[in-house]
Write a protein that holds these residues in place. Sequence first.
Motif, short mmCIF file in Angstrom:
data_model
loop_
_atom_site.label_atom_id
_atom_site.label_comp_id
_atom_site.label_asym_id
_atom_site.label_seq_id
_atom_site.Cartn_x
_atom_site.Cartn_y
_atom_site.Cartn_z
N ALA A 1 0.84 -1.20 0.00
CA ALA A 1 0.00 0.00 0.00
C ALA A 1 0.88 1.25 0.00
O ALA A 1 2.10 1.18 0.21
CB ALA A 1 -0.91 0.00 1.23
N LYS A 2 0.25 2.38 -0.25
CA LYS A 2 0.96 3.66 -0.29
C LYS A 2 1.82 3.84 0.95
O LYS A 2 1.38 3.57 2.07
CB LYS A 2 -0.06 4.80 -0.39
N GLY A 3 3.06 4.27 0.73
CA GLY A 3 3.98 4.48 1.83
C GLY A 3 4.93 3.31 2.07
O GLY A 3 5.93 3.46 2.78
N ASP A 4 4.65 2.15 1.49
CA ASP A 4 5.49 0.97 1.68
C ASP A 4 6.77 1.05 0.86
O ASP A 4 6.84 1.72 -0.18
CB ASP A 4 4.75 -0.31 1.27
N LYS A 5 7.77 0.32 1.33
CA LYS A 5 8.99 0.10 0.56
C LYS A 5 8.91 -1.26 -0.12
O LYS A 5 8.42 -2.22 0.48
CB LYS A 5 10.22 0.10 1.48
N ILE A 6 9.36 -1.31 -1.37
CA ILE A 6 9.48 -2.61 -2.03
C ILE A 6 10.92 -2.75 -2.55
O ILE A 6 11.52 -1.78 -2.98
CB ILE A 6 8.46 -2.81 -3.18
N GLY A 7 11.44 -3.97 -2.46
CA GLY A 7 12.78 -4.23 -2.93
C GLY A 7 12.78 -4.59 -4.40
O GLY A 7 11.77 -5.10 -4.92
N HIS A 8 13.88 -4.33 -5.08
CA HIS A 8 14.01 -4.76 -6.47
C HIS A 8 15.42 -5.30 -6.67
O HIS A 8 16.40 -4.56 -6.63
CB HIS A 8 13.74 -3.61 -7.45
N VAL A 9 15.50 -6.61 -6.89
CA VAL A 9 16.75 -7.29 -7.19
C VAL A 9 16.81 -7.47 -8.69
O VAL A 9 15.90 -8.06 -9.29
CB VAL A 9 16.83 -8.66 -6.48
N TYR A 10 17.88 -6.97 -9.33
CA TYR A 10 17.87 -6.97 -10.80
C TYR A 10 19.27 -7.17 -11.37
O TYR A 10 20.27 -6.76 -10.79
CB TYR A 10 17.29 -5.66 -11.33
#
Length: 417
Positions: free
Chosen positions: A181-190
């Motif tokens: 939801a709004k305000g969350d952090k999401i990780g991105h492994v790339y």
Amino acid sequence: MKPKRYMAVLAVLALSAVGCSEKATSGDGGGKDAGGVKTGEGVTAKTITLGVLTDMTGVYASLGKSVTQAQQLWAKQTNAAGGVCGRQIELTVRDHGYDPQKALAGYTELEPKVLGFAQFIGSPFVAAVKQRIDGQDKGLVLPQAWSASLLGSPYVRVVGATYDIETINAIDYLLAQKRIAKGDKIGHVYFEGDYGENALAGSKYAAQEAGLSIVEQKIKPTDNDMSAQVAALKKAGVKAVVISAGPRQAASLVGVAAAGGFNVPVVGNNSAYAPQLLATPAGPALMKDYYVAASTLPIGAPDAAPAKLAKEYAAAYPKDGLDNGVVAGYTAMGVYGEVLKKACADKNLTREGIDKALLTLSAYESGFGITHDFSDPAAPSTRQSVIMKPDNKVPGGLKVVRPAAVAKAAESFKSGG
């Protein structure tokens, strides 16, 4: 290979490829057959030869094998039915093992001998010869790569949504399911390079639109242990993870996270899964909370086209399993076949004729869940993605959890912009 050295090799070989391409355009062996059909490279009175540059021994070995065998199956079936334009389809295969030198050497070897390429795995490798393809060769290439950097070429045409759009659709699924939801952090492994960085552009745009923030973790294709990345993302407090890498990295990420009690949903691009992973220790975790986005229905879907292909592929290759590489390879060959038929009707089986024929395919329906539009070289053939979840009870190991759809954020997003 170290990142700087890896990119330097691509740059040097790309320049070499351009230099090798300074050939006389009239020396293409062109002519006309008895029916008045113009012909050129890769076309004789009896055959149409297409190139296949695949990965049978590298990072995407399982994908490459499935894609290639599916394309060989399509050719066998088509030839048994009389071929195309009175000619048999021949595929000339080279395995580059996801090595830049082998990939570019394979392209240089095959290019003068084939009409075009029905497969070319690896966005960085395709990008390295794109200048040559656009400037001199002009043979149609349908890559098994979805980087937005490939858009804009009349000759290198992406079949499906590009990685940036696919990633936006994947994050939209998590938002719709209220997993983030709004305000969350999401990780991105790339992965470093075209694939991962194009996917990252998508996650950043989706985050901006939804009020999220991205915690980045860049890796190399040779990095197989994701322990450090999981530790960093757990410490950062991310609520979900996007992975834009290969199947090995996805399995490690999900497995390490589960073992450490880091229970967050993980979504991957179409290249970040192989059903063989379900037989590994990471299998249960993958089935619990891992999702994959792609521009096709999975091979295990009950719809007519996937069910038919699954049966025919299993009969042709009884010792090999089913995965979505089968669908991707067969779909690409279906597109090439349709183009060949249209070019034949126009009496022009030259590279120029093939390229013109593709532009007329504005509503190509393969039977695998998505209609493709190839009329604009600057756009991907679709903005839709199917969201799937691993399931070991389904042939091919994936089941659909959301049918083909495009996120609102993806509708307005300028891919590659």
